[in-house]
Design a protein around this motif. Structure first.
Motif, mmCIF file in Angstrom:
data_model
loop_
_atom_site.group_PDB
_atom_site.id
_atom_site.type_symbol
_atom_site.label_atom_id
_atom_site.label_comp_id
_atom_site.label_asym_id
_atom_site.label_seq_id
_atom_site.Cartn_x
_atom_site.Cartn_y
_atom_site.Cartn_z
ATOM 1 N N LEU A 163 45.277 40.510 61.431
ATOM 2 C CA LEU A 163 45.558 39.291 61.801
ATOM 3 C C LEU A 163 46.833 38.902 60.943
ATOM 4 O O LEU A 163 47.550 38.159 61.998
ATOM 5 C CB LEU A 163 43.918 38.162 60.830
ATOM 6 N N THR A 201 42.592 35.007 68.285
ATOM 7 C CA THR A 201 41.473 35.583 67.323
ATOM 8 C C THR A 201 40.455 35.839 68.249
ATOM 9 O O THR A 201 39.426 34.726 68.380
ATOM 10 C CB THR A 201 41.773 35.044 66.251
ATOM 11 N N HIS A 246 39.306 32.343 59.171
ATOM 12 C CA HIS A 246 40.957 32.921 59.964
ATOM 13 C C HIS A 246 41.406 31.476 59.850
ATOM 14 O O HIS A 246 42.599 31.456 59.075
ATOM 15 C CB HIS A 246 40.317 32.209 61.241
ATOM 16 N N SER A 301 40.894 30.030 69.507
ATOM 17 C CA SER A 301 40.076 31.395 68.908
ATOM 18 C C SER A 301 39.138 30.799 70.058
ATOM 19 O O SER A 301 38.415 29.715 69.896
ATOM 20 C CB SER A 301 39.346 31.224 67.498
#
Length: 336
Positions: free
Chosen positions: A100, A117, A135, A293
């Protein structure tokens, strides 16, 4: 404006379906430049486990990402402890966070145009002794911003949230004029910046049934929401509401709007997930970078079976690429 974009794709929890979703991208040619930020060994092991033939091409900043079927560009990240599908290992936690960090810093310095992601497993990261709530909060801290906004979207519907992962009993106290103002400003600004909507119209839900029914079913609308929206309208924001949430999500209202703003998680997201689960995308607004995501979790029970559905990942990539192009145009002053 150059249309090509390069997106970083983090492979997520090694024991989950993220690595194989990344590998599935190589089954057909791609329009976007995708660079998977992950362990080369993990991807190779999962490809072998699934019987997939994928050429993993090491990638460095400045190179073009491969887009041909059968190939996948990979920005290698070290530190993987184990690669068994379905079996969590706290030893992988630092590696997951490193992917990340690499992707986000690459977006901040211009190496990537945005990041997508795959899902991580918050529980196992915390078991490793690393405080991690998701996240969104991780990227908020890394990018140094005060407030971020969660928005989920399909091709037809966008729903942002004033509050996210709070117990229902705490929601009312969390809806303050300051928070509602910040969230609404971010939503309006980022619809312009990331989606090229010149004057976004936003539907705002009330908190209570029937939007409080004039104070008879709660006073949050009268005391907080209505005055705050009135103040924001004076700034030029196009806001409709507060509206009863049970009728806001109908064509009569949605056909005239660019996004809906729900007061809490389960007020807005069940509607969106019913409408488009499996092809929805989670978007973090308020960041200086593009981040999208998938709308699902690690699915440990599906990992390694070959049955994982990449529909949400494809949507996240398409939306991320669109956002990256819009951001580029916004920064260059090209709003055409």
């Amino acid at each position: 404006m150059v249309d090509s974009v390069t997106l970083a794709l983090t492979a997520g929890e090694p024991a989950g379906i993220g690595p194989e979703l990344c590998l599935q991208l190589a089954t057909e040619p791609r329009q976007e430049g995708i660079v998977v930020v992950a362990s080369m060994e993990l991807l190779a092991a999962r490809a072998k486990h699934l019987g997939l033939t994928v050429e993993l091409v090491p990638w460095e900043p400045g190179q073009e990402a491969v887009t041909a079927a059968g190939q996948l560009s990979v920005y290698p990240v070290a530190g993987l402890a184990s690669d068994l599908p379905g079996q969590l290992d706290a030893g992988n936690s630092r590696y997951v966070l490193d992917t990340l960090t690499v992707a986000a810093k690459g977006c901040l310095d211009g190496t990537f145009d945005g990041m997508v992601t795959a899902p991580v497993h918050k529980g196992v990261i915390n078991e490793a002794g690393i405080a991690f709530s998701g996240h969104t909060e991780f990227l908020q801290e890394l990018c140094g911003v005060e407030r971020v906004v969660m928005m989920l979207a399909t091709e037809e519907l966008r729903v942002a949230l004033v509050t996210t992962h709070l117990p229902l009993k705490d929601v009312s106290a969390a809806i303050t004029p300051e928070r509602l103002t910040q969230v609404t400003r971010i939503l309006a600004a980022d619809l312009k910046k990331f989606f090229a909507i010149a004057q976004p119209r936003i539907l705002v839900a009330g908190l209570n049934p029937h939007a409080g029914e004039g104070g008879h079913l709660g006073r949050e609308e009268l005391d907080v929401i209505e005055p705050t929206l009135a103040s924001l309208r004076e700034e030029g924001l196009d806001l409709v509401g507060p509206l009863p949430a049970d009728t806001l999500f109908t064509p009569h209202w949605l056909d005239q709007a660019d996004a809906a703003l729900a007061m809490y998680h389960d007020q807005g997201l069940p509607v969106l997930k019913f409408q488009g689960f499996g092809r929805a995308v989670n978007i973090t607004l308020g960041l200086p970078i593009v981040r999208t995501s998938v709308d699902h979790g690690t699915a440990l029970d599906l990992a390694g079976t070959g049955r994982a559905d990449a529909g949400s990942l494809h949507t996240a990539i398409r939306v991320g690429a669109h956002m990256a192009r819009s951001l580029r145009a916004h920064r260059s002053g090209d709003t055409a």
